[in-house]
Motif scaffolding. Structure first.
Motif, PDB file in Angstrom:
ATOM      1  N   ASP A   7       0.802  -1.225   0.000  1.00 23.54           N
ATOM      2  CA  ASP A   7       0.000   0.000   0.000  1.00 23.54           C
ATOM      3  C   ASP A   7       0.834   1.273   0.000  1.00 23.54           C
ATOM      4  O   ASP A   7       0.566   2.209  -0.761  1.00 23.54           O
ATOM      5  N   HIS A   8       1.851   1.328   0.851  1.00 19.80           N
ATOM      6  CA  HIS A   8       2.605   2.571   1.004  1.00 19.80           C
ATOM      7  C   HIS A   8       3.584   2.776  -0.154  1.00 19.80           C
ATOM      8  O   HIS A   8       3.853   3.916  -0.542  1.00 19.80           O
ATOM      9  N   ARG A  11       1.381   4.101  -2.863  1.00 24.99           N
ATOM     10  CA  ARG A  11       1.048   5.505  -2.636  1.00 24.99           C
ATOM     11  C   ARG A  11       2.217   6.408  -3.030  1.00 24.99           C
ATOM     12  O   ARG A  11       2.029   7.452  -3.661  1.00 24.99           O
ATOM     13  N   PHE A  12       3.421   6.019  -2.656  1.00 26.78           N
ATOM     14  CA  PHE A  12       4.610   6.795  -3.004  1.00 26.78           C
ATOM     15  C   PHE A  12       4.753   6.889  -4.520  1.00 26.78           C
ATOM     16  O   PHE A  12       5.043   7.961  -5.069  1.00 26.78           O
ATOM     17  N   ASP A 227       8.245  -0.910   2.180  1.00 21.73           N
ATOM     18  CA  ASP A 227       6.920  -0.369   2.462  1.00 21.73           C
ATOM     19  C   ASP A 227       6.935   0.438   3.756  1.00 21.73           C
ATOM     20  O   ASP A 227       6.299   1.499   3.850  1.00 21.73           O
ATOM     21  N   GLY A 228       7.664  -0.057   4.755  1.00 26.10           N
ATOM     22  CA  GLY A 228       7.757   0.671   6.021  1.00 26.10           C
ATOM     23  C   GLY A 228       8.449   2.013   5.866  1.00 26.10           C
ATOM     24  O   GLY A 228       8.017   3.023   6.439  1.00 26.10           O
ATOM     25  N   CYS A 230       8.565   3.791   3.094  1.00 27.89           N
ATOM     26  CA  CYS A 230       7.629   4.650   2.360  1.00 27.89           C
ATOM     27  C   CYS A 230       6.530   5.184   3.276  1.00 27.89           C
ATOM     28  O   CYS A 230       6.130   6.357   3.174  1.00 27.89           O
ATOM     29  N   MET A 231       6.044   4.347   4.171  1.00 26.39           N
ATOM     30  CA  MET A 231       4.988   4.769   5.088  1.00 26.39           C
ATOM     31  C   MET A 231       5.462   5.929   5.965  1.00 26.39           C
ATOM     32  O   MET A 231       4.773   6.943   6.105  1.00 26.39           O
ATOM     33  N   ALA A 234       6.240   9.119   3.888  1.00 24.86           N
ATOM     34  CA  ALA A 234       5.021   9.724   3.356  1.00 24.86           C
ATOM     35  C   ALA A 234       4.307  10.581   4.393  1.00 24.86           C
ATOM     36  O   ALA A 234       3.669  11.585   4.055  1.00 24.86           O
ATOM     37  N   GLU A 235       4.429  10.222   5.657  1.00 27.36           N
ATOM     38  CA  GLU A 235       3.783  11.007   6.701  1.00 27.36           C
ATOM     39  C   GLU A 235       4.293  12.444   6.731  1.00 27.36           C
ATOM     40  O   GLU A 235       3.570  13.354   7.147  1.00 27.36           O
ATOM     41  N   GLU A 240      -2.159  14.596   1.923  1.00 33.27           N
ATOM     42  CA  GLU A 240      -3.263  13.650   2.055  1.00 33.27           C
ATOM     43  C   GLU A 240      -3.845  13.257   0.703  1.00 33.27           C
ATOM     44  O   GLU A 240      -4.375  12.158   0.552  1.00 33.27           O
ATOM     45  N   ASP A 242      -2.061  12.899  -1.935  1.00 28.11           N
ATOM     46  CA  ASP A 242      -0.982  12.209  -2.650  1.00 28.11           C
ATOM     47  C   ASP A 242      -0.234  13.080  -3.653  1.00 28.11           C
ATOM     48  O   ASP A 242      -0.117  12.751  -4.840  1.00 28.11           O
TER      49      ASP A 242
END
Length: 265
Positions: A7-8, A11-12, A227-228, A230-231, A234-235, A240, A242
């Motif tokens: 997912d992350h 999103r990235f 993924d971690g 990127c998560m 992304a914060e 929000e 993207d």
């Protein structure tokens, strides 16, 4: 092996692709990019990339995308290696099986190492660029340092093994399954002791299963680490809806945009 993007990571990728989609709407740039691409296709050895006239914001986003995409390609390569290993071992004659198993064990170590270096490059780029913006300077250094620790915690043991393989000794002397195969090969092939042929066949089967488990584990692990990262990133640097937040020193229009909407690129 087909894997959906986590997912992350997705999103990235989505956030980094939006500015590129906007640029493609500009006719002059689109035509120039097409001409360069055709030259590369037609004359790859004679292609001269030259200097592209880009704004600082476009350059920032392009470089960020390229570094991110290399991380994603490393993870995808590990998935491809998994497929190739299963295909080759399915058709490898038994007399070459131990050699092929050893080769693939050492090859995937290198691919994990390449992934680690690329994810560290991504963190280095983000930290170096965003700390030039006073709104990001303190938190980005702290966040990137904690993410580097995460990368080393998750992959450190395997990378250390890879370092020993490259600089000190072959991996077959560090991995118990490969060490057993190496000894059996010495007895059978070098010393002519055929009493161990059956034992070697058993060792090959067990080493093959062990290799499959390692490939699956570290393939999943690298995607999980990516993924971690990127998560967490992304914060701080993705809105929000993207869009990548470009640091002030690299924005073409440094005036803040309202309500975390589309940046100026």
């Amino acid at each position: 092996m087909s894997r959906e993007l986590p997912d992350h990571v997705a999103r990235f990728l989505r956030a980094l692709s939006k500015p590129a989609a906007k640029l493609r709407q500009k006719e002059d740039r689109n035509r120039h990019a097409h001409e360069r691409s055709i030259k590369l296709i037609k004359t790859p050895w004679g292609y001269d990339q030259g200097v592209v006239d880009e704004s600082r914001e476009v350059t920032f986003l392009r470089d960020l995308f390229n570094i991110f995409y290399e991380c994603m390609q490393s993870c995808e390569t590990l998935d491809v290696v998994d497929v190739l290993v299963r295909q080759t071992l399915h058709t490898t004659p038994s007399e070459h099986a131990s050699t092929v198993i050893t080769f693939w064990n050492e090859a995937y170590l290198n691919e994990v190492y390449i992934f680690q270096q690329r994810i560290l490059d991504l963190l280095k780029y983000v930290e170096r660029k965003y700390k030039k913006d006073k709104d990001f300077s303190e938190p980005v250094v702290e966040v990137c340092e904690s993410l580097r620790k995460l990368v080393f915690e998750q992959l450190g043991d395997l990378i250390e093994t890879r370092g020993s393989h490259v600089h000190q000794r072959r991996h077959r002397h560090a991995d118990p399954e490969l060490a057993r195969l190496a000894i059996l090969n010495t007895y059978i092939d070098a010393m002519g002791n055929k009493d161990f042929v059956g034992e070697r066949e058993k060792a090959i089967d067990e080493a093959r299963v062990w290799l499959f488990k390692q490939l699956e584990y570290y393939g999943d692990k690298c995607w999980e680490v990516f993924d971690g990262v990127c998560m967490v990133l992304a914060e701080g640097i993705i809105t929000e809806n993207d869009w990548v937040i470009v640091p002030i020193p690299f924005k073409d229009d440094p005036s803040p945009f309202v309500g975390a909407s589309e940046p100026s690129t």
